[in-house]
Scaffold this active site. Structure first.
Site, PDB file in Angstrom:
ATOM      1  CB  SER A  91      -0.921   0.006   1.221  1.00 36.27           C
ATOM      2  OG  SER A  91      -1.569   1.266   1.312  1.00 36.27           O
ATOM      3  CE  LYS A 120     -11.272  -1.664  -0.642  1.00 31.47           C
ATOM      4  NZ  LYS A 120     -11.037  -1.142  -1.989  1.00 31.47           N
ATOM      5  CG  ASP A 172     -12.612   2.108  -2.891  1.00 30.02           C
ATOM      6  OD1 ASP A 172     -11.549   2.740  -2.777  1.00 30.02           O
ATOM      7  OD2 ASP A 172     -12.809   1.011  -2.341  1.00 30.02           O
ATOM      8  N   GLY A 225     -16.871  -8.232 -11.616  1.00 27.27           N
ATOM      9  CA  GLY A 225     -17.363  -9.033 -10.480  1.00 27.27           C
ATOM     10  C   GLY A 225     -16.488  -8.910  -9.251  1.00 27.27           C
ATOM     11  CB  THR A 275     -16.454 -15.957 -12.153  1.00 30.02           C
ATOM     12  OG1 THR A 275     -15.100 -16.352 -11.935  1.00 30.02           O
ATOM     13  CG2 THR A 275     -17.399 -16.994 -11.591  1.00 30.02           C
TER      14      THR A 275
HETATM   15  P1  NAP Z   1     -10.689  -8.779  -6.434  1.00 25.77           P
HETATM   16  O1  NAP Z   1     -11.932  -8.449  -5.697  1.00 25.77           O
HETATM   17  O2  NAP Z   1      -9.873  -9.965  -6.041  1.00 25.77           O
HETATM   18  O3  NAP Z   1     -11.116  -8.955  -7.989  1.00 25.77           O
HETATM   19  C1  NAP Z   1     -10.195  -9.446  -8.948  1.00 25.77           C
HETATM   20  C2  NAP Z   1     -10.840  -9.398 -10.329  1.00 25.77           C
HETATM   21  O4  NAP Z   1      -9.871  -9.816 -11.299  1.00 25.77           O
HETATM   22  C3  NAP Z   1     -12.035 -10.345 -10.481  1.00 25.77           C
HETATM   23  O5  NAP Z   1     -12.967  -9.767 -11.350  1.00 25.77           O
HETATM   24  C4  NAP Z   1     -11.386 -11.572 -11.115  1.00 25.77           C
HETATM   25  O6  NAP Z   1     -12.283 -12.380 -11.856  1.00 25.77           O
HETATM   26  C5  NAP Z   1     -10.389 -10.916 -12.050  1.00 25.77           C
HETATM   27  N1  NAP Z   1      -9.315 -11.826 -12.428  1.00 25.77           N
HETATM   28  C6  NAP Z   1      -8.332 -12.295 -11.615  1.00 25.77           C
HETATM   29  N2  NAP Z   1      -7.530 -13.132 -12.319  1.00 25.77           N
HETATM   30  C7  NAP Z   1      -8.038 -13.189 -13.587  1.00 25.77           C
HETATM   31  C8  NAP Z   1      -7.654 -13.866 -14.765  1.00 25.77           C
HETATM   32  N3  NAP Z   1      -6.586 -14.686 -14.796  1.00 25.77           N
HETATM   33  N4  NAP Z   1      -8.391 -13.696 -15.889  1.00 25.77           N
HETATM   34  C9  NAP Z   1      -9.473 -12.880 -15.878  1.00 25.77           C
HETATM   35  N5  NAP Z   1      -9.894 -12.187 -14.782  1.00 25.77           N
HETATM   36  C10 NAP Z   1      -9.176 -12.349 -13.652  1.00 25.77           C
HETATM   37  O7  NAP Z   1      -9.662  -7.553  -6.419  1.00 25.77           O
HETATM   38  P2  NAP Z   1     -10.002  -5.991  -6.349  1.00 25.77           P
HETATM   39  O8  NAP Z   1      -9.889  -5.503  -4.971  1.00 25.77           O
HETATM   40  O9  NAP Z   1     -11.266  -5.735  -7.081  1.00 25.77           O
HETATM   41  O10 NAP Z   1      -8.751  -5.382  -7.168  1.00 25.77           O
HETATM   42  C11 NAP Z   1      -8.671  -5.550  -8.579  1.00 25.77           C
HETATM   43  C12 NAP Z   1      -7.568  -4.660  -9.147  1.00 25.77           C
HETATM   44  O11 NAP Z   1      -7.902  -3.283  -8.953  1.00 25.77           O
HETATM   45  C13 NAP Z   1      -6.206  -4.851  -8.464  1.00 25.77           C
HETATM   46  O12 NAP Z   1      -5.216  -4.747  -9.447  1.00 25.77           O
HETATM   47  C14 NAP Z   1      -6.125  -3.685  -7.497  1.00 25.77           C
HETATM   48  O13 NAP Z   1      -4.781  -3.328  -7.222  1.00 25.77           O
HETATM   49  C15 NAP Z   1      -6.839  -2.610  -8.297  1.00 25.77           C
HETATM   50  N6  NAP Z   1      -7.404  -1.566  -7.430  1.00 25.77           N
HETATM   51  C16 NAP Z   1      -6.968  -0.305  -7.615  1.00 25.77           C
HETATM   52  C17 NAP Z   1      -7.488   0.728  -6.853  1.00 25.77           C
HETATM   53  C18 NAP Z   1      -6.999   2.112  -7.072  1.00 25.77           C
HETATM   54  O14 NAP Z   1      -7.224   2.977  -6.218  1.00 25.77           O
HETATM   55  N7  NAP Z   1      -6.373   2.397  -8.187  1.00 25.77           N
HETATM   56  C19 NAP Z   1      -8.473   0.469  -5.874  1.00 25.77           C
HETATM   57  C20 NAP Z   1      -8.906  -0.857  -5.721  1.00 25.77           C
HETATM   58  C21 NAP Z   1      -8.357  -1.869  -6.523  1.00 25.77           C
HETATM   59  P3  NAP Z   1     -13.099 -13.575 -11.136  1.00 25.77           P
HETATM   60  O15 NAP Z   1     -14.278 -12.933 -10.489  1.00 25.77           O
HETATM   61  O16 NAP Z   1     -13.462 -14.492 -12.242  1.00 25.77           O
HETATM   62  O17 NAP Z   1     -12.160 -14.200 -10.131  1.00 25.77           O
END
Ligand code: NAP
Length: 311
Positions: free
Chosen positions: A39, A90, A126, A153, A178
């Protein structure tokens, strides 16, 4: 002590609640997550606190899912003003909050807590941070854009999709590996849009499979692509959108900010599209959290500069 470099443990927080341990007494804000080491929030928040002349400081604390309740209790006992929550807390934190602001309730997720006596108020910055980020980097309002969300998702993707519904986006195309998870988000987004009397005849929320033909068809009617999936953090990650589908009239926002230039952004730039990484969303959600804790205007330029030195 360098609060950006140090990651504290739950034992440290428990000790602080008892009046000792390694967490400095001026630390009264923190982000709880697992993993949390990556972070950049301490750097951004401490630069802001210093610039505002506040003595409070911000730390990061590793907190496994099963210990969230204890951690919140210890933080309150230690005199913290509030907390940020990141992966995987969260959603679970909703059960601990005594009240929620409208956005947290509508998005079904909390990333910011404010402690006030016996109250534990939950907020979500967010979604609003994402709106401000788009305005900042593209000079566009989310409400005016036809948006495709990759990873719709997941936690970040569902927040973006539901915020899009709250903003009454003309079109939301949800894509997720998914598909069932995207369908559930679509159901909630449609419910938020349903109250909109201006709803047109066409369904404004669409779920499509992660397949080239479906992506191509929808991209012809898309202004903004958002990558909210975790793909892009590693150079070896596969492409979700084939490079040939990207065109110069698109805007592409990648929520990933490390690396600053993901393969998706490279492909989009090569196609002539406007691009931005997720640093602006990190900045704006953090600024909004700080304003909740301090009831003061956040120094955006100071926070942006601190992030740029770390990223
Ligand atoms: P999360 O809840 O674990 O969600 C991960 C997402 O990625 C799900 O939709 C998942 O699909 C997909 N995914 C993972 N591996 C995949 C693959 N091999 N092929 C296709 N889809 C795949 O994580 P999150 O908290 O939402 O974070 C997601 C991203 O956003 C991270 O990179 C995080 O660092 C970034 N983020 C950035 C900020 C910012 O302020 N810039 C804030 C929050 C998050 P499934 O549902 O099928 O598993």
């Amino acid at each position: 002590m360098d609060l950006q470099q140090n990651t504290f443990t739950l034992e440290d927080l428990c000790a602080r609640a008892g009046g000792g341990g390694p967490i400095p007494p001026e630390v009264r804000l923190a982000v709880l997550g697992s993993p949390v080491e990556h972070s950049l929030s301490p750097s951004m928040q401490n630069a802001a606190l210093e610039a505002l002349g506040e003595t409070t400081r911000y730390a990061k604390i590793e907190c496994p899912p099963e210990s969230l309740g204890d951690a919140v209790g210890w933080a309150r006992k230690a005199g913290f003003l509030g907390l940020n929550l990141t992966i995987p807390h969260k959603f679970e934190i909703l059960k601990i909050c005594t009240e929620l602001d409208d956005t947290a309730r509508q998005l079904g997720a909390v990333n910011t807590l404010l402690f006030d006596g016996s109250r534990i108020a939950g907020f979500n910055t967010d979604g609003p941070g994402f709106v401000r980020a788009l305005r900042d980097v593209f000079s566009f309002d989310l409400r005016d854009l036809r948006v495709m969300i990759l990873g719709a998702g997941g936690g970040a993707g569902s927040a973006a999709a539901l915020q899009g519904a709250l903003e009454k986006c003309p079109r939301l195309v949800l894509v997720n590996r998914t598909e069932g998870k995207a369908r559930e988000v679509a159901r909630r987004a449609s419910a938020l849009l349903h109250s909109d009397r201006l709803e047109g005849p066409e369904d404004r929320v669409t779920v499509i499979p992660l397949e080239e033909a479906a992506l191509a068809e929808q991209l012809a009617r898309t202004d903004l692509i958002v990558n909210a999936s975790s793909l892009g953090m590693k150079r070896t990650d596969p492409r979700l959108v084939p490079a040939a589908l990207l065109t110069a009239d698109l805007m592409v926002y990648d929520m990933v900010y490390r690396p600053a230039m993901t393969r998706l952004l490279e492909d989009a730039q090569a196609a002539g599209a406007r691009t931005a990484n997720g640093l602006s969303m990190l900045l704006h959600q953090g600024a909004l959290s700080l304003e909740i804790w301090l009831n003061r205007t956040a120094p955006l330029d100071v926070m942006r500069a601190a992030l740029n030195t770390q990223a």
